[in-house]
Design an enzyme around this catalytic site. Structure first.
Site, short mmCIF file in Angstrom:
data_model
loop_
_atom_site.label_atom_id
_atom_site.label_comp_id
_atom_site.label_asym_id
_atom_site.label_seq_id
_atom_site.Cartn_x
_atom_site.Cartn_y
_atom_site.Cartn_z
N CYS A 153 0.84 -1.20 0.00
CA CYS A 153 0.00 0.00 0.00
C CYS A 153 0.89 1.26 0.00
CB CYS A 153 -0.96 -0.04 1.18
SG CYS A 153 -2.23 1.26 1.14
N ASP A 308 -9.95 -4.27 -5.57
CA ASP A 308 -9.42 -3.31 -4.60
C ASP A 308 -10.08 -1.95 -4.82
OD1 ASP A 308 -7.91 -1.70 -2.93
OD2 ASP A 308 -6.01 -2.61 -3.48
N HIS A 337 -8.27 -5.21 -1.33
CA HIS A 337 -7.01 -4.61 -0.89
C HIS A 337 -6.25 -5.52 0.07
CE1 HIS A 337 -4.32 -1.22 -0.41
NE2 HIS A 337 -4.35 -1.38 0.91
#
Length: 363
Positions: A153, A308, A337
């Site tokens: 991320c 996601d 995600h």
């Protein structure tokens, strides 16, 4: 509950309905008791030791159960808004555990809990004063001349910032998991953050240290039904179908275990990246140094989730276009995600692809 098929006499049907009702009441009672009284499980249990620290940050080296079979160590860079134990959630469901079992030497930079005195930390501080030193310590401790950097991320975005500033540092491999690089279209996040009324300067000037609850609510409101209702219906279904709930409990613990966001870094994250997309335009500077993604030539693995909603696949895939690596690999998986690093699908499909790619490039 599972579908109920009624058959037989009126008496038998009545009995079936009563059994179904009793089961529903029992499941609901267990569900309520778990939400009110059941303690959170232990998480992040893979053995590790601190090899370097700076303020609240800790650089961990994990203890390998089978020794180090691969020459190149892995340094994991995590995001700023959650705890990194999602990567080592529970035994049997841990990316770090998997990589250790494959014989990799694993390091992880844990940012700790940001507090009032950290409000002025910028990405320049975080990259130059923390990540750069963690890289040096990883190389020194492992005795290797090269390393792999793995970013998840925002941690992947920060890994790219570092690599775009310090390509001479011996980064053999870069692994980016759901890491936003191009912010031109961030889905629902763009609609919200690019609104003329969303004033990052005003937010930071007001809070200075952006509260964790402010960030948490903002992220969850991107999918409010799923995050506020779906989470608990999934638990009820697991109880009703007599499935293990330890994974739900561990994940729910992590989802609600957030940290504050240093104000200056938040200002850059919103203004320079989401609103002005400076990283891919070669306009993003850290302490007077321009980050140039084209300077990155490390072997590159990019992984993204088709479902996601936080990082669009195009945001992650853009790394292949802007980085100059000759060895580039890209994989999309039918997950969200968190599905790249947690869950049965990740364990069976994502972990093996990652570890096999690294094995071929770590000796």
């Amino acid at each position: 509950m599972k579908n109920i098929i009624l058959s037989g006499s009126a008496e038998e049907i009545g009995k079936q309905l009563q059994e179904s009702y009793d089961r529903m009441c029992s499941s609901t009672q267990k569900w309520m008791e778990m939400l009110q009284y059941d303690p959170y499980p232990q998480t992040g249990l893979s053995p590790k030791e601190v090899v370097w620290r700076k303020n609240k940050a800790r650089l961990y080296r994990y203890v390998s159960p089978s020794g180090h079979q691969h020459k190149v160590p892995i340094l994991i860079i995590y995001a700023l808004i959650n705890k990194p134990y999602i990567l080592d959630l529970t035994p049997g469901m841990s990316l770090i555990e998997h990589l250790l079992e494959c014989g990799f030497d694993i390091f992880l930079l844990d940012w700790g809990d940001f507090d009032w005195e950290d409000r002025e930390l910028s990405y320049g501080n975080l990259v130059n004063d923390y990540i750069a030193r963690a890289v040096q310590k990883t190389l020194l401790t492992s005795g290797s001349d090269e390393l792999t950097m793995l970013g998840y991320c925002m941690g992947g975005t920060m890994t790219s910032m570092y690599a775009g500033l310090y390509p001479q540092e011996r980064i053999k491999n870069i692994v980016l998991l759901s890491a936003p690089i191009d912010f031109s279209d961030a889905g629902t996040s763009s609609l919200w953050l690019n609104s003329p009324d969303y004033d990052a300067d005003r937010i930071v000037d007001t809070f200075q240290l952006v509260p964790k609850d402010f960030i948490d609510i903002g992220v969850k409101m991107l999918r409010p039904v799923n995050n506020y209702i779906g989470t608990y219906t999934r638990l009820w279904r697991s109880i009703d179908e007599d499935n293990p709930v330890i994974a739900w409990k561990a994940l729910n613990k992590w989802v609600n275990d957030n940290i504050n966001f240093p104000g200056e870094a938040y200002r850059q994250w919103i203004k320079d990246l989401y609103q002005e997309n400076k990283l891919v335009k070669k306009q993003f500077s850290l302490q007077g140094q321009t980050v140039d993604l084209a300077r990155i030539t490390s072997n590159l693995l990019v992984m993204a989730g088709e479902n996601d909603h936080l990082v669009m696949t195009a945001q992650a895939q853009a790394a292949l276009d802007y980085m100059s690596s000759s060895d580039k690999s890209y994989y999309e998986f039918p997950v969200g995600h968190g599905g790249l690093v947690f869950g049965n699908y990740a364990k069976k499909n994502v972990y093996p692809v990652m570890s096999e790619w690294l094995k071929q490039r770590s000796n």
